[in-house]
Design an enzyme around this catalytic site. Sequence first.
Site, short mmCIF file in Angstrom:
data_model
loop_
_atom_site.label_atom_id
_atom_site.label_comp_id
_atom_site.label_asym_id
_atom_site.label_seq_id
_atom_site.Cartn_x
_atom_site.Cartn_y
_atom_site.Cartn_z
N ASP A 1 0.83 -1.20 0.00
CA ASP A 1 0.00 0.00 0.00
C ASP A 1 0.87 1.25 0.00
OD1 ASP A 1 -2.48 -1.10 -0.07
OD2 ASP A 1 -2.90 -0.92 2.07
N LYS B 1 -1.13 1.29 -7.89
CA LYS B 1 -1.09 1.42 -9.35
C LYS B 1 -1.82 0.29 -10.07
CE LYS B 1 3.21 4.06 -9.44
NZ LYS B 1 4.62 4.15 -9.92
#
Length: 410
Positions: A200, A222
Amino acid sequence: MPEHPAYPVGLRLTGRRTVVLGAGQVAQRRLPALLAAGADVLLISPSATPSVEAMAERGELRWERRRYAAGDLVDAWYALIATSDPEANAAASEEGERERVWCVRADDAEAASALTPATGRGAGVSVAVLSAELHDRDPRHTAAVRDAIVEGLRDGSVVARQYRSRTPGVALVGGGPGDPELITVRGRRLLAEADVVIADRLGPRDLLDELPPHVEVIDAAKIPYGRFMAQEAINNALIEHAKAGKAVVRLKGGDPFVFGRGMEEAQALAAAGISCTVVPGISSTISVPSAAGIPVTHRGVAHEFTVVSGHVAPDDERSLVDWKALAALRGTLVVLMGVDKIDRIAATLVDHGKPADTPVALVQEGTTATQRRVDATLATVADVVRTEQVKPPAVIVIGPVVRVGPDTLP
């Protein structure tokens, strides 16, 4: 006779008679390890420290409240001699020699038939360190060597390849509030053993630089698609890599189960038949206020604290928070993910009766090098956030504890 180093050996004491003479500080330190080894412990001492006495009261060992007597070591496998009577210690040691019982002497190591090493555990192994010179023993040195090895195994700085095949699976690791030193020992060790890490943005990013080159690091932020699909994509990535036989770590900020969607990931893994280990993390709900000098509870000020998510505004139909009930509480309110909704949160609390002058603190980037604290009240917090340009991630603390500090008079 030339002096020889002690021969290291591991004793298997499960269910075997172990006699401990004396119940002072030495016994208090040694008994937990003997009990953990499953030893059948007989404690002989007229008195004991409170901690040792509690072990006897819980039935962890048998305690005979008397002094050592000849014959106490008969049929024993191991003995710890640690009384304050040198004559009793010598007599017990001589009995151990006759009965061929391994005896440790707390008062005279050279007269003992066994030595207690400095021991510790890490990465699934036990570490025991003995001095090579009996006449020149330095317990502090052996303890320091033990600590260095164990700490290295635990934090991953000492990595030894495992030659037995590992069971593929996923570890959901809580990385803590941001400072890389605040991850748990177990979490750091699992990171060092990982083949794949899915991280994260709120996790301790500095730890990723310490990973070996072969470790694949995937930035969860992403992973494509929208918010819901991103979570589904993360679940799929965890499953895919685990099924490929990899040891996978899902590195999350804070604690996996505190607004971290950790259970969603655990459920997806369970449905796919993949083993999952959950490693709790230090939650930002208490660690970030602490780092900013704010106690979420304080005697005479706050007897409770409540944690809520502010990612959904109070007037949003999706909100599950009873803001009216929160406004009536007298304790501390900790709000996560609420920076962009703080104006409506503050207004709602005031509308339901919370005093407008209730103190508020916003701690941005808590526990990191860029941490900063901004103070306000419910009446001013919306303007303060705009003028001070407070940005996520930030923990919001509401309540009188905000004004409690080291210099506050009791």
